[in-house]
Scaffold this active site. Structure first.
Site, PDB file in Angstrom:
ATOM      1  N   LYS A  62      60.474  61.464 133.352  1.00  0.00           N
ATOM      2  CA  LYS A  62      59.306  60.708 132.878  1.00  0.00           C
ATOM      3  C   LYS A  62      58.868  59.616 133.853  1.00  0.00           C
ATOM      4  O   LYS A  62      57.701  59.202 133.840  1.00  0.00           O
ATOM      5  CB  LYS A  62      59.618  60.078 131.515  1.00  0.00           C
ATOM      6  N   SER A  87      59.190  57.244 121.538  1.00  0.00           N
ATOM      7  CA  SER A  87      60.524  57.016 120.979  1.00  0.00           C
ATOM      8  C   SER A  87      61.615  57.228 122.010  1.00  0.00           C
ATOM      9  O   SER A  87      62.795  57.182 121.681  1.00  0.00           O
ATOM     10  CB  SER A  87      60.754  57.967 119.799  1.00  0.00           C
ATOM     11  N   GLY A 191      53.590  67.736 128.742  1.00  0.00           N
ATOM     12  CA  GLY A 191      53.274  67.097 130.015  1.00  0.00           C
ATOM     13  C   GLY A 191      54.102  67.645 131.163  1.00  0.00           C
ATOM     14  O   GLY A 191      53.577  67.917 132.246  1.00  0.00           O
ATOM     15  N   GLU A 213      62.491  75.714 123.967  1.00  0.00           N
ATOM     16  CA  GLU A 213      62.148  74.886 122.806  1.00  0.00           C
ATOM     17  C   GLU A 213      63.201  75.062 121.705  1.00  0.00           C
ATOM     18  O   GLU A 213      63.694  76.162 121.484  1.00  0.00           O
ATOM     19  CB  GLU A 213      60.775  75.323 122.277  1.00  0.00           C
ATOM     20  N   ASP A 219      56.981  74.303 117.439  1.00  0.00           N
ATOM     21  CA  ASP A 219      55.521  74.335 117.285  1.00  0.00           C
ATOM     22  C   ASP A 219      54.832  74.970 118.490  1.00  0.00           C
ATOM     23  O   ASP A 219      53.810  75.641 118.346  1.00  0.00           O
ATOM     24  CB  ASP A 219      54.974  72.921 117.065  1.00  0.00           C
ATOM     25  N   LYS A 281      79.547  68.817 136.009  1.00  0.00           N
ATOM     26  CA  LYS A 281      79.930  67.397 136.063  1.00  0.00           C
ATOM     27  C   LYS A 281      78.694  66.496 136.038  1.00  0.00           C
ATOM     28  O   LYS A 281      78.612  65.479 136.723  1.00  0.00           O
ATOM     29  CB  LYS A 281      80.766  67.078 137.319  1.00  0.00           C
TER      30      LYS A 281
END
Length: 332
Positions: A62, A87, A191, A213, A219, A281
């Site tokens: 992200k 979240s 994304g 998924e 969904d 690892k």
């Protein structure tokens, strides 16, 4: 020859915006390693190449999108800060990217967010604003913050800048392991998979791009089958990073360029996590391990369409594990 549907600008991002993002963020992000394991290859009877975004700054891919979005802002807009509702890893990534540019980050977080991810936001200097767990509460709270601060909204996935930033993973991966014929990445809001697919299919039109998924939040698979966005009334999966629904910018890419969506059970995700810990690892969160779970699933192994997928890039998308939840799951 590049796929015409990618070149004609019909999607929110393209290889040009992804290359621009790569140039923009390359001095800020880690070029994460690609690792292999003969033991896991033998288990799967294929050659797997793990792109370790769990080693990215902030512990997840992200940071790429967040960094691109923040460094796309002009100085006047940046000075007012950024706001998002998330979240998980996007919240931490945006907080860190904002801190590095020296601007405020207002992070709306639902009350049920994993503690380790909230702690990351605080560690990186994000200002936490709590909301209820519903999407309406998250969006309403973010709108209020926008009105009060004039900050720029950076959506976790439904944003060209975010999609372009995430697409830089494919640029790196295909430089590091050009023999790859298939890429598997997690799917949630879309994304990551959108950026990955747009970049990969532009660089190699023959490459397969598959999404993974969890069954309790499937969904995207339902949307792909129905030919329209399907949203679920509730989700139930240990993969807390994969509970979002597709957006209007990510859905067209998933619809057109993602070759298939492989749905796996939580037990398979946990087993893939165990393999990552014991053999690679590498500490990965459930969302990050789902690509390996997909390769090991019967629906993938028994599908003749994927029989010649012999060199598979798997994106280990994040490593921010809530260890309390993990140990509780093992005890069960």
């Amino acid at each position: 020859m590049m796929d015409a549907s990618i070149k004609d600008g019909k999607y929110a991002a393209d290889i040009s915006s992804i290359r621009e993002a790569h140039a923009r963020i390359s001095s800020f992000v880690h070029k994460t390693p690609v690792i292999t394991s003969e033991s896991i290859n033998a288990m799967c009877n294929r050659s797997l190449y793990f792109k370790c975004e769990c080693f990215q700054k902030g512990g997840a891919f992200k940071f790429r999108g967040a960094c691109n979005a923040i460094h796309s802002l002009d100085d006047a807009q940046a000075a007012k800060g950024v706001v998002t509702h998330s979240s998980g890893n996007h919240a931490a990534a945006l907080s860190l990217a904002a801190k590095l540019r020296g601007i405020p980050a207002y992070i709306v977080i639902p009350k049920n967010a994993p503690k380790c991810k909230v702690d990351n936001v605080i560690r990186y200097g994000g200002q936490v604003i709590w909301s209820e767990v519903t999407m309406k509460s998250r969006e309403d709270t973010a709108s209020k913050v926008l009105q009060e601060t004039g900050a720029a909204l950076i959506h976790p996935y439904n944003d060209k800048r975010i999609i372009s930033g995430q697409g830089t993973i494919s640029v790196e991966l295909l430089e590091q392991a050009p023999q790859i014929d298939t890429i598997i990445a997690p799917i949630s809001g879309g994304g990551l998979i959108s950026g990955v697919a747009l970049a990969a299919k532009s660089l190699n039109p023959k490459i397969r791009v598959l999404a993974a998924e969890p069954r309790g939040a499937n969904d995207a698979a339902q949307s792909k089958a129905a030919g329209r966005i399907i949203t679920l009334p509730e989700t139930n999966t240990i993969a807390d990073g994969l509970r979002a629904s597709l957006g209007e910018l990510t859905w067209p890419v998933v619809r057109d360029l993602v070759d298939d969506i492989i749905v796996v059970d939580d037990a398979d995700i946990m087993e893939a996590m165990r393999l990552c810990y014991e053999i690679l690892k590498v500490a990965v969160e459930p969302s990050g391990a789902i690509g390996l779970a997909a390769v090991r699933s019967e629906s993938f192994r028994n599908n003749p369409a994927w029989r010649d997928c012999n060199h598979i890039g798997i994106i280990l998308s994040g490593g921010n594990v809530d260890l309390g939840v993990l140990w509780d799951s093992y005890r069960k």
